[in-house]
Design an enzyme around this catalytic site. Structure first.
Site, PDB file in Angstrom:
ATOM      1  NE  ARG A  90      -3.384  -0.322   2.898  1.00 42.40           N
ATOM      2  CZ  ARG A  90      -3.850  -0.821   4.055  1.00 42.40           C
ATOM      3  NH1 ARG A  90      -3.502  -0.269   5.204  1.00 42.40           N
ATOM      4  NH2 ARG A  90      -4.668  -1.848   4.066  1.00 42.40           N
ATOM      5  NE  ARG A 106      -1.510   1.757   9.616  1.00 39.98           N
ATOM      6  CZ  ARG A 106      -2.242   0.662   9.416  1.00 39.98           C
ATOM      7  NH1 ARG A 106      -3.098   0.584   8.404  1.00 39.98           N
ATOM      8  NH2 ARG A 106      -2.126  -0.385  10.206  1.00 39.98           N
ATOM      9  CE  LYS A 119      -5.129  -0.728  11.454  1.00 35.56           C
ATOM     10  NZ  LYS A 119      -6.207  -1.358  10.650  1.00 35.56           N
ATOM     11  CE  LYS A 130      -6.797   3.063   9.620  1.00 37.45           C
ATOM     12  NZ  LYS A 130      -7.869   2.195   9.128  1.00 37.45           N
ATOM     13  CB  CYS A 143     -13.646  -4.126   2.676  1.00 31.40           C
ATOM     14  SG  CYS A 143     -14.176  -5.805   3.085  1.00 31.40           S
ATOM     15  CB  CYS A 199      -8.770  -9.648   3.444  1.00 36.00           C
ATOM     16  SG  CYS A 199      -8.792  -9.082   5.154  1.00 36.00           S
ATOM     17  CB  CYS A 238     -14.196  -9.325   9.076  1.00 33.35           C
ATOM     18  SG  CYS A 238     -12.926  -8.064   9.265  1.00 33.35           S
ATOM     19  CB  CYS A 265     -11.621  -2.163   5.538  1.00 30.95           C
ATOM     20  SG  CYS A 265     -10.514  -3.044   6.656  1.00 30.95           S
TER      21      CYS A 265
HETATM   22 FE1  SRM Z   1      -8.496  -2.077   6.852  1.00 31.32          FE
HETATM   23  C1  SRM Z   1      -6.915  -4.618   8.410  1.00 31.32           C
HETATM   24  C2  SRM Z   1      -7.904  -3.480   3.879  1.00 31.32           C
HETATM   25  C3  SRM Z   1      -9.333   0.823   5.380  1.00 31.32           C
HETATM   26  C4  SRM Z   1      -9.985  -1.054   9.762  1.00 31.32           C
HETATM   27  N1  SRM Z   1      -7.520  -3.741   6.252  1.00 31.32           N
HETATM   28  C5  SRM Z   1      -6.896  -4.646   7.063  1.00 31.32           C
HETATM   29  C6  SRM Z   1      -6.114  -5.685   6.248  1.00 31.32           C
HETATM   30  C7  SRM Z   1      -4.700  -5.197   6.120  1.00 31.32           C
HETATM   31  C8  SRM Z   1      -6.171  -7.128   6.774  1.00 31.32           C
HETATM   32  C9  SRM Z   1      -5.087  -7.551   7.713  1.00 31.32           C
HETATM   33  O1  SRM Z   1      -5.151  -7.188   8.918  1.00 31.32           O
HETATM   34  O2  SRM Z   1      -4.190  -8.260   7.305  1.00 31.32           O
HETATM   35  C10 SRM Z   1      -6.892  -5.585   4.910  1.00 31.32           C
HETATM   36  C11 SRM Z   1      -6.116  -5.956   3.660  1.00 31.32           C
HETATM   37  C12 SRM Z   1      -7.031  -6.578   2.637  1.00 31.32           C
HETATM   38  C13 SRM Z   1      -6.395  -6.737   1.314  1.00 31.32           C
HETATM   39  O3  SRM Z   1      -6.221  -7.906   0.886  1.00 31.32           O
HETATM   40  O4  SRM Z   1      -6.116  -5.768   0.643  1.00 31.32           O
HETATM   41  C14 SRM Z   1      -7.460  -4.175   4.995  1.00 31.32           C
HETATM   42  N2  SRM Z   1      -8.480  -1.410   4.984  1.00 31.32           N
HETATM   43  C15 SRM Z   1      -8.306  -2.168   3.875  1.00 31.32           C
HETATM   44  C16 SRM Z   1      -8.650  -1.404   2.623  1.00 31.32           C
HETATM   45  C17 SRM Z   1      -7.790  -1.778   1.429  1.00 31.32           C
HETATM   46  C18 SRM Z   1     -10.149  -1.599   2.325  1.00 31.32           C
HETATM   47  C19 SRM Z   1     -10.618  -1.148   0.971  1.00 31.32           C
HETATM   48  O5  SRM Z   1     -11.339  -1.956   0.386  1.00 31.32           O
HETATM   49  O6  SRM Z   1     -10.342  -0.048   0.532  1.00 31.32           O
HETATM   50  C20 SRM Z   1      -8.450   0.026   3.143  1.00 31.32           C
HETATM   51  C21 SRM Z   1      -7.039   0.500   3.003  1.00 31.32           C
HETATM   52  C22 SRM Z   1      -6.864   1.850   3.595  1.00 31.32           C
HETATM   53  C23 SRM Z   1      -5.535   2.498   3.339  1.00 31.32           C
HETATM   54  O7  SRM Z   1      -5.265   2.811   2.183  1.00 31.32           O
HETATM   55  O8  SRM Z   1      -4.808   2.736   4.307  1.00 31.32           O
HETATM   56  C24 SRM Z   1      -8.774  -0.162   4.620  1.00 31.32           C
HETATM   57  N3  SRM Z   1      -9.400  -0.375   7.479  1.00 31.32           N
HETATM   58  C25 SRM Z   1      -9.762   0.669   6.677  1.00 31.32           C
HETATM   59  C26 SRM Z   1     -10.688   1.522   7.374  1.00 31.32           C
HETATM   60  C27 SRM Z   1     -11.369   2.747   6.800  1.00 31.32           C
HETATM   61  C28 SRM Z   1     -10.615   4.015   7.095  1.00 31.32           C
HETATM   62  O9  SRM Z   1      -9.514   3.982   7.655  1.00 31.32           O
HETATM   63  O10 SRM Z   1     -11.140   5.076   6.777  1.00 31.32           O
HETATM   64  C29 SRM Z   1     -10.891   0.963   8.620  1.00 31.32           C
HETATM   65  C30 SRM Z   1     -11.877   1.478   9.698  1.00 31.32           C
HETATM   66  C31 SRM Z   1     -11.391   2.669  10.428  1.00 31.32           C
HETATM   67  C32 SRM Z   1     -10.569   2.277  11.596  1.00 31.32           C
HETATM   68  O11 SRM Z   1      -9.380   2.031  11.435  1.00 31.32           O
HETATM   69  O12 SRM Z   1     -11.129   2.155  12.696  1.00 31.32           O
HETATM   70  C33 SRM Z   1     -10.065  -0.228   8.683  1.00 31.32           C
HETATM   71  N4  SRM Z   1      -8.403  -2.706   8.795  1.00 31.32           N
HETATM   72  C34 SRM Z   1      -9.146  -2.194   9.820  1.00 31.32           C
HETATM   73  C35 SRM Z   1      -8.915  -2.994  10.998  1.00 31.32           C
HETATM   74  C36 SRM Z   1      -9.579  -2.781  12.384  1.00 31.32           C
HETATM   75  C37 SRM Z   1      -8.814  -1.841  13.235  1.00 31.32           C
HETATM   76  C38 SRM Z   1      -9.361  -1.778  14.635  1.00 31.32           C
HETATM   77  O13 SRM Z   1      -9.266  -0.725  15.256  1.00 31.32           O
HETATM   78  O14 SRM Z   1      -9.849  -2.777  15.144  1.00 31.32           O
HETATM   79  C39 SRM Z   1      -8.029  -4.022  10.616  1.00 31.32           C
HETATM   80  C40 SRM Z   1      -7.481  -5.165  11.501  1.00 31.32           C
HETATM   81  C41 SRM Z   1      -6.401  -4.708  12.420  1.00 31.32           C
HETATM   82  O15 SRM Z   1      -5.917  -3.585  12.386  1.00 31.32           O
HETATM   83  O16 SRM Z   1      -6.018  -5.541  13.256  1.00 31.32           O
HETATM   84  C42 SRM Z   1      -7.751  -3.815   9.222  1.00 31.32           C
HETATM   85 FE1  SF4 Z   2     -10.492  -7.659   5.411  1.00 25.97          FE
HETATM   86 FE2  SF4 Z   2     -12.308  -7.227   7.258  1.00 25.97          FE
HETATM   87 FE3  SF4 Z   2     -10.986  -5.187   6.221  1.00 25.97          FE
HETATM   88 FE4  SF4 Z   2     -12.757  -6.430   4.757  1.00 25.97          FE
HETATM   89  S1  SF4 Z   2     -13.191  -5.317   6.646  1.00 25.97           S
HETATM   90  S2  SF4 Z   2     -10.676  -5.872   4.098  1.00 25.97           S
HETATM   91  S3  SF4 Z   2     -12.557  -8.500   5.440  1.00 25.97           S
HETATM   92  S4  SF4 Z   2     -10.100  -6.779   7.429  1.00 25.97           S
END
Ligand code: SRM
Ligand code: SF4
Length: 559
Positions: A73, A142, A204, A206, A423, A429, A468, A472
């Site tokens: 990324r 981030r 993390k 943001k 997502c 993922c 999940c 995201c």
């Molecule tokens: Fe996310 C983890 C994809 C935005 C909350 N996110 C992941 C991972 C890296 C899975 C992993 O832990 O190994 C996913 C990779 C999937 C893949 O195969 O690409 C993933 N997140 C994404 C993306 C690509 C979704 C999308 O379809 O666009 C977004 C990439 C953002 C970026 O460019 O940086 C993405 N993730 C978000 C958002 C939205 C936002 O930030 O505005 C959230 C919710 C906001 C937040 O952070 O509270 C988000 N991602 C998470 C979480 C839960 C964090 C938490 O506080 O519990 C995880 C899991 C973790 O961190 O343990 C996670």
């Molecule tokens: Fe993966 Fe869950 Fe984020 Fe979807 S919401 S990309 S399933 S970690």
């Protein structure tokens, strides 16, 4: 007895400022994977180890290790890049990734399917184009979001500059990235991380910058938010928000989505000091024992917002003024052409699931490459996985529009589709419990049929699906949120306000897609018959008591 710090803390602290044993992990040709500790450290360098989940079972049966590959990324504050950079992004996807570019909900792009041996050449190629991936993942700040809406061009440019300054200030300062990937020289006299320290953040972090009346960045869902306050096009300062986040864990009631609190108003030149003070407070007070409770939202719940504000004031050596009144009209993007105050045109393109490739029905990747070859403005990735061709001069407008049309980038879409996001989920993922990106287009087609049946085609209902509860696609601020619970099943959440100022609530648990459609069929029928003039679907679900209304300071602040 004191709880034990979690394992990631030890990995970070002993990593020699994020070096770990990455070099030898990468050089090891016996496996496609990294050493387990390096698989954590690599996130700070912008990439994740993954394996193709579709192939897991089959490879296990053949006693093969999982089919490992990596997702990288980039860091792209505000989502902005030049056409020349786009050409590199495009070429790299083809040569070193899986042939697609995935635009994300945080205004950047990802490559999937990178083999271990291709990581270094890939990072070098994007760095030659002045794009890096430092801190785009990992326990640091981030990619910084910034409203890419260029209508008030000068104001946008100024706010964007602040987003870039905040991004720079919050970058980890370790030279490990340059040493490992770019063959930079080791630092003489040792390293220091003045802001993060040796163990970085507990989790993390943001940051987003919003320019009202558009809340396309969903500013209240970020750990740290800046809301630009302007008068007659002049930036006066920012309302500062802290403690938003989406991620939850099914069955763990102590985790929850949360909207950020208002800390108060500051002047523009105070933004970096405030950002550093918020990060430092989280560094010192965040939970380093349980990663589930380590985000800033829990730190603020523990400290109380008044104490948290005082701590930030003390560290930044300022006092917050009362937050200024603001009005947000909607979340999500606006599509098509708009003209900025500087006379340039901007074209927002809908990109389904943010996935750019040469698809069977449309050569999106080729189309954008052709545009990049002639375009003289910029590209702006939106916080909703879409793309703006920005800064188009009047004389080039027709040419760009023709290229976009010829490559399927301007195909007619329904309101339902334009206001929906999913997502990534399966197959890459590791956290996915159910499908999202892959099943979403068809699911939206089914929803389109429903809204047509009920005469609701003109409604802009925000629908978001995730595989999940990590959230995201920010499903907990959608009017209809579908949150993966298990293979083929989702929790159905209702009640977002279409502006990102209200969390939705659980309506029904663990439904299959057919059941969800049946429920929505009933609810759309009711909505069509009982709605008040201009009442949004999310507001309707609350008014008629389908989901409970709860106290919401964010909404109160805005109304
Ligand atoms: Fe996310 C983890 C994809 C935005 C909350 N996110 C992941 C991972 C890296 C899975 C992993 O832990 O190994 C996913 C990779 C999937 C893949 O195969 O690409 C993933 N997140 C994404 C993306 C690509 C979704 C999308 O379809 O666009 C977004 C990439 C953002 C970026 O460019 O940086 C993405 N993730 C978000 C958002 C939205 C936002 O930030 O505005 C959230 C919710 C906001 C937040 O952070 O509270 C988000 N991602 C998470 C979480 C839960 C964090 C938490 O506080 O519990 C995880 C899991 C973790 O961190 O343990 C996670
Ligand atoms: Fe993966 Fe869950 Fe984020 Fe979807 S919401 S990309 S399933 S970690």
């Amino acid at each position: 007895m004191d709880a034990k710090v979690n394992e990631n803390e030890l990995i970070k602290t002993t990593s020699d400022y994020l070096r770990g044993s990455l070099r030898s992990s990468i050089a090891d040709e016996l496996t496609g994977a990294l050493d387990p500790a390096d698989a954590q450290i690599c996130k700070f360098h912008g990439f994740y180890q993954q394996d193709d989940r579709d192939l897991r079972q089959q490879r296990r049966e053949h006693l093969l290790e999982p089919y490992y590959s990596f997702m990288l990324r980039a860091r792209l504050p505000g989502g902005v890049c030049t056409p020349q950079q786009w050409l590199t992004i495009d070429a790299v996807a083809d040569g070193l990734g899986n042939g697609t570019i995935r635009l994300t909900t945080r205004q950047t792009f990802q490559y999937h399917g990178i083999l271990k041996g291709n990581l270094k050449p890939l990072i070098q190629r994007i760095n030659q184009a002045m794009i890096d991936s430092i801190g785009s993942c990992g326990d640091v700040n981030r990619n910084v979001l910034c409203n890419p809406n260029p209508l008030q061009s000068e104001l946008h440019a100024e706010v964007y500059r602040w987003a870039c300054r905040i991004s720079e200030a919050l970058l980890p300062k370790s030279r490990s990235y340059h040493e490992i990937w770019l063959d930079g020289q080791p630092v003489e006299g040792g390293e220091r991380e003045p802001l993060y320290g040796v163990s970085y953040l507990p989790r993390k972090f943001k940051t987003a910058v919003a320019v009202p009346p558009y809340n396309d960045v969903d500013v209240y869902t970020n750990d740290l938010g800046f809301v630009a306050i302007a008068e007659a096009g002049q930036l006066l300062g920012f309302n500062v928000l802290a403690g938003g986040g989406m991620g939850t864990t099914h069955g763990d009631g102590s985790t929850f989505p949360r909207l950020a609190d208002e800390l108060g108003f500051i002047q523009p030149h105070q933004a970096v000091a405030v950002a550093e003070a918020v990060v430092a407070t989280q560094r010192d007070y965040g939970d380093r024992c349980s990663r589930r409770h380590a985000r800033l939202k829990y730190t603020i719940e523990n400290l109380g917002v008044e104490n948290f504000r005082s701590e930030v004031e003390q560290r930044a050596q300022l006092l917050f003024a009362p937050s200024r009144a603001v009005k947000f009209l909607h979340q999500g993007d606006r599509y098509g052409w708009v003209r900025g105050s500087d006379g340039h045109w901007h074209l927002t393109l809908y990109i389904e699931n943010g996935r750019i490739g040469d698809l069977p029905h449309a050569a999106l990747m080729t189309g954008l490459r052709r545009i990049a070859e002639v375009h003289q403005g910029d590209f702006r990735i939106t916080p909703n996985q879409n793309l703006i061709i920005g800064g188009v001069a009047e004389r080039q407008k027709e040419e760009i529009e023709a290229l976009a049309r010829d490559h399927g980038l301007l195909n007619q879409r329904s309101n339902m589709r334009l206001h929906s996001i999913a997502c990534v989920a399966l197959p890459t993922c590791p956290q996915a419990m159910s499908e999202a990106e892959r099943c979403f287009p068809e699911f939206i087609s089914a929803l389109e049929r429903l809204v047509t049946t009920h005469g609701l085609n003109d409604q802009r209902i925000v629908v978001r699906m995730t595989g999940c509860p990590n959230g995201c696609a920010r499903p907990f601020v959608a009017e209809i949120g579908l949150v993966g619970k298990g293979p083929g099943s989702y929790n159905l959440m209702l009640g977002g306000d279409g502006r990102g100022l209200r969390l939705n609530r659980l309506y029904r648990e663990n439904l299959g897609q057919a059941e969800i459609l049946e429920e929505l069929d009933r609810l759309f029928r009711r909505y069509a018959g009982e709605r008040r003039e201009r009442e949004r679907f999310g507001d309707f679900t609350l008014r008629v008591g389908l989901v409970p209304a709860v106290v919401n300071p964010v909404e109160d602040f805005h109304d």
